[in-house]
Design a protein around this motif. Structure first.
Motif, PDB file in Angstrom:
ATOM      1  N   MET A   1       0.757  -0.955   0.011  1.00 47.22           N
ATOM      2  CA  MET A   1      -0.098  -0.223  -0.071  1.00 47.22           C
ATOM      3  C   MET A   1       0.790   1.339  -0.022  1.00 47.22           C
ATOM      4  N   VAL A   2       2.180   1.262   0.477  1.00 44.39           N
ATOM      5  CA  VAL A   2       2.643   2.280   0.649  1.00 44.39           C
ATOM      6  C   VAL A   2       3.310   2.844  -0.691  1.00 44.39           C
ATOM      7  N   ILE A   3       3.680   1.748  -1.456  1.00 47.23           N
ATOM      8  CA  ILE A   3       4.374   1.938  -3.034  1.00 47.23           C
ATOM      9  C   ILE A   3       3.268   2.468  -3.810  1.00 47.23           C
ATOM     10  N   ILE A   4       1.883   1.932  -3.615  1.00 47.98           N
ATOM     11  CA  ILE A   4       0.863   2.633  -4.383  1.00 47.98           C
ATOM     12  C   ILE A   4       0.423   3.958  -4.106  1.00 47.98           C
ATOM     13  N   ILE A   5       0.540   4.409  -2.897  1.00 45.75           N
ATOM     14  CA  ILE A   5       0.301   5.622  -2.432  1.00 45.75           C
ATOM     15  C   ILE A   5       1.432   6.465  -2.767  1.00 45.75           C
ATOM     16  N   PHE A   6       2.663   6.099  -2.639  1.00 51.37           N
ATOM     17  CA  PHE A   6       3.898   6.824  -3.255  1.00 51.37           C
ATOM     18  C   PHE A   6       3.846   7.113  -4.562  1.00 51.37           C
ATOM     19  N   PHE A   7       3.499   6.208  -5.491  1.00 53.79           N
ATOM     20  CA  PHE A   7       3.269   6.204  -7.043  1.00 53.79           C
ATOM     21  C   PHE A   7       2.286   7.377  -7.192  1.00 53.79           C
ATOM     22  N   ALA A   8       0.998   7.243  -6.623  1.00 48.80           N
ATOM     23  CA  ALA A   8       0.113   8.142  -6.772  1.00 48.80           C
ATOM     24  C   ALA A   8       0.320   9.531  -6.545  1.00 48.80           C
ATOM     25  N   ALA A   9       1.327   9.703  -5.269  1.00 51.16           N
ATOM     26  CA  ALA A   9       1.688  10.924  -5.061  1.00 51.16           C
ATOM     27  C   ALA A   9       2.641  11.720  -5.942  1.00 51.16           C
ATOM     28  N   SER A  10       3.517  10.763  -6.573  1.00 45.51           N
ATOM     29  CA  SER A  10       4.565  10.994  -7.410  1.00 45.51           C
ATOM     30  C   SER A  10       3.894  11.523  -8.764  1.00 45.51           C
ATOM     31  N   TRP A  11       2.956  10.739  -9.320  1.00 43.40           N
ATOM     32  CA  TRP A  11       2.196  11.173 -10.322  1.00 43.40           C
ATOM     33  C   TRP A  11       1.670  12.170 -10.421  1.00 43.40           C
ATOM     34  N   TYR A  12       0.926  12.694  -9.425  1.00 41.99           N
ATOM     35  CA  TYR A  12       0.162  13.935  -9.392  1.00 41.99           C
ATOM     36  C   TYR A  12       0.924  15.164  -9.096  1.00 41.99           C
ATOM     37  N   LEU A  13       1.651  14.943  -7.986  1.00 44.30           N
ATOM     38  CA  LEU A  13       2.610  16.105  -7.842  1.00 44.30           C
ATOM     39  C   LEU A  13       3.634  16.648  -8.780  1.00 44.30           C
ATOM     40  N   SER A  14       4.059  15.630  -9.320  1.00 46.33           N
ATOM     41  CA  SER A  14       5.088  15.788 -10.572  1.00 46.33           C
ATOM     42  C   SER A  14       4.469  16.341 -11.674  1.00 46.33           C
ATOM     43  N   LEU A  15       3.030  15.999 -12.093  1.00 50.58           N
ATOM     44  CA  LEU A  15       2.125  16.621 -13.088  1.00 50.58           C
ATOM     45  C   LEU A  15       1.798  17.857 -12.637  1.00 50.58           C
ATOM     46  N   ILE A  47      11.694  18.695  -6.456  1.00 51.89           N
ATOM     47  CA  ILE A  47      11.513  17.653  -5.343  1.00 51.89           C
ATOM     48  C   ILE A  47      10.502  16.774  -5.926  1.00 51.89           C
ATOM     49  N   THR A  48       9.369  17.304  -6.663  1.00 50.42           N
ATOM     50  CA  THR A  48       8.293  16.663  -6.906  1.00 50.42           C
ATOM     51  C   THR A  48       8.744  15.867  -8.182  1.00 50.42           C
ATOM     52  N   GLN A  49       9.296  16.209  -9.181  1.00 47.09           N
ATOM     53  CA  GLN A  49       9.837  15.744 -10.406  1.00 47.09           C
ATOM     54  C   GLN A  49      11.145  14.730 -10.343  1.00 47.09           C
ATOM     55  N   GLY A  50      11.969  14.988  -9.318  1.00 48.78           N
ATOM     56  CA  GLY A  50      12.970  14.295  -9.065  1.00 48.78           C
ATOM     57  C   GLY A  50      13.767  13.932 -10.248  1.00 48.78           C
ATOM     58  N   SER A  51      14.124  12.518 -10.727  1.00 46.76           N
ATOM     59  CA  SER A  51      14.821  12.302 -11.864  1.00 46.76           C
ATOM     60  C   SER A  51      14.521  12.835 -13.157  1.00 46.76           C
ATOM     61  N   SER A  52      13.225  13.129 -13.152  1.00 46.04           N
ATOM     62  CA  SER A  52      12.528  13.664 -14.493  1.00 46.04           C
ATOM     63  C   SER A  52      12.467  14.961 -14.512  1.00 46.04           C
ATOM     64  N   TYR A  53      13.134  15.756 -13.878  1.00 40.83           N
ATOM     65  CA  TYR A  53      12.870  16.975 -13.632  1.00 40.83           C
ATOM     66  C   TYR A  53      13.622  17.827 -14.910  1.00 40.83           C
ATOM     67  N   MET A  54      12.658  18.717 -15.434  1.00 33.47           N
ATOM     68  CA  MET A  54      13.107  19.630 -16.607  1.00 33.47           C
ATOM     69  C   MET A  54      13.191  21.094 -16.246  1.00 33.47           C
ATOM     70  N   GLN A 150       5.444  -4.906  -7.521  1.00 31.79           N
ATOM     71  CA  GLN A 150       5.515  -3.541  -7.322  1.00 31.79           C
ATOM     72  C   GLN A 150       6.543  -2.735  -7.982  1.00 31.79           C
ATOM     73  N   TYR A 151       7.712  -3.535  -8.196  1.00 34.60           N
ATOM     74  CA  TYR A 151       8.884  -2.928  -8.701  1.00 34.60           C
ATOM     75  C   TYR A 151       8.436  -2.597 -10.477  1.00 34.60           C
ATOM     76  N   LEU A 152       7.613  -3.018 -10.792  1.00 32.07           N
ATOM     77  CA  LEU A 152       7.091  -2.438 -12.203  1.00 32.07           C
ATOM     78  C   LEU A 152       6.885  -1.188 -12.320  1.00 32.07           C
ATOM     79  N   LEU A 153       6.587  -0.368 -11.144  1.00 33.03           N
ATOM     80  CA  LEU A 153       6.087   0.771 -11.081  1.00 33.03           C
ATOM     81  C   LEU A 153       7.454   1.679 -11.052  1.00 33.03           C
ATOM     82  N   THR A 159      10.968   7.826 -14.687  1.00 31.17           N
ATOM     83  CA  THR A 159      10.685   8.715 -16.079  1.00 31.17           C
ATOM     84  C   THR A 159       9.341   9.236 -16.011  1.00 31.17           C
ATOM     85  N   MET A 160       9.033   9.471 -14.827  1.00 27.15           N
ATOM     86  CA  MET A 160       7.594   9.895 -14.880  1.00 27.15           C
ATOM     87  C   MET A 160       7.212  11.127 -15.819  1.00 27.15           C
TER      88      MET A 160
END
Length: 246
Positions: A1-15, A47-54, A150-153, A159-160
């Motif tokens: 569940m932690v990974i799913i929450i982290f993925f969702a947070a990363s998706w929307y904060l980066s976006l 911070i929100t885009q991390g490795s895919s920062y532009m 979960q590692y598939l995420l 590369t978000m």
């Protein structure tokens, strides 16, 4: 569940950082802010885009070129001139790197009033920065992943930004519906765009590039528009154009 929450947070904060700061602010100047808040959102975006920062500046130049040359050979990302989605995204990366490192001649009209923070962008776009982010993501997964699937995420998180760009720049020029007849292939990909925070209303956006509200019809909900209105009310930003109702 932690990974799913982290993925969702990363998706929307980066976006959110992409559509609010890099797209609506940097590329289109739909609102203004003082230098202090601009620096804050530079850091927030990093911070929100991390490795895919532009870089907001390089993004702004590239996106202005897209609007000026949509669906032509000069478009930095056009399905009309790419054989597949991966080819288009690689071409996008190439143009971005050329703009970022000053290896591409750009007319002054595409560089006016862009946010700049030279040393910060150099670090944020460096290989070291990206590797540190990837290492942090891997460590996070090692600690919190409860299922190997979960590692598939993980590659998506790394590369978000590319995933977000591919959805809009490829699919919203191939599928969807239109509200406005334009001289390009931009379409509205989703009827209610919660997935892409309004970014998929691409036909609307190409008709009204500087509008803070990407929705135009009653069902076209643009969540970021309401955040922008709140930030305007709080005097964090100042709207450059009068918002138009849906």
């Amino acid at each position: 569940m932690v990974i799913i929450i982290f993925f969702a947070a990363s998706w929307y904060l980066s976006l959110f950082s992409q559509t609010f700061f890099q797209h609506r602010y940097a590329a289109h100047g739909a609102f203004t802010m003082n230098k202090g808040w601009e620096r804050f959102f530079f850091i927030f975006t990093y911070i929100t885009q991390g490795s895919s920062y532009m870089s907001p500046r390089a993004y702004g130049v590239m996106h202005r070129l897209h609007h000026a040359h949509t669906d032509t050979e000069l478009d930095p990302h056009s399905p009309s001139y790419s054989s597949n989605i991966f080819s288009m995204m690689w071409d996008t990366r190439t143009v971005y790197q050329q703009v970022l490192h000053g290896k591409m001649e750009v007319e002054p009209r595409y560089t006016r009033n862009l946010p700049e923070w030279g040393w910060f962008d150099r670090f944020a776009n460096s290989a070291l920065s990206r590797l540190l982010w990837v290492a942090a993501y891997v460590l996070f997964f090692i600690v919190f992943a409860t299922n190997p699937y979960q590692y598939l995420l993980l590659p998506i998180i790394v590369t978000m930004g590319a995933f977000h760009g591919a959805i809009v720049n490829w699919f919203a020029h191939k599928y969807g519906y239109i509200n406005f007849k334009l001289r390009n292939t931009a379409m509205n990909l989703l009827f209610v765009d919660v997935l892409m925070l309004g970014e998929s209303y691409h036909n609307n956006h190409h008709k009204h590039p500087s509008s803070v509200n990407f929705g135009r019809r009653w069902f076209e909900v643009d969540p970021v528009y309401y955040v922008i209105r709140l930030l305007s009310f709080l005097k964090v930003i100042r709207l450059s154009h009068q918002p138009k109702a849906c």
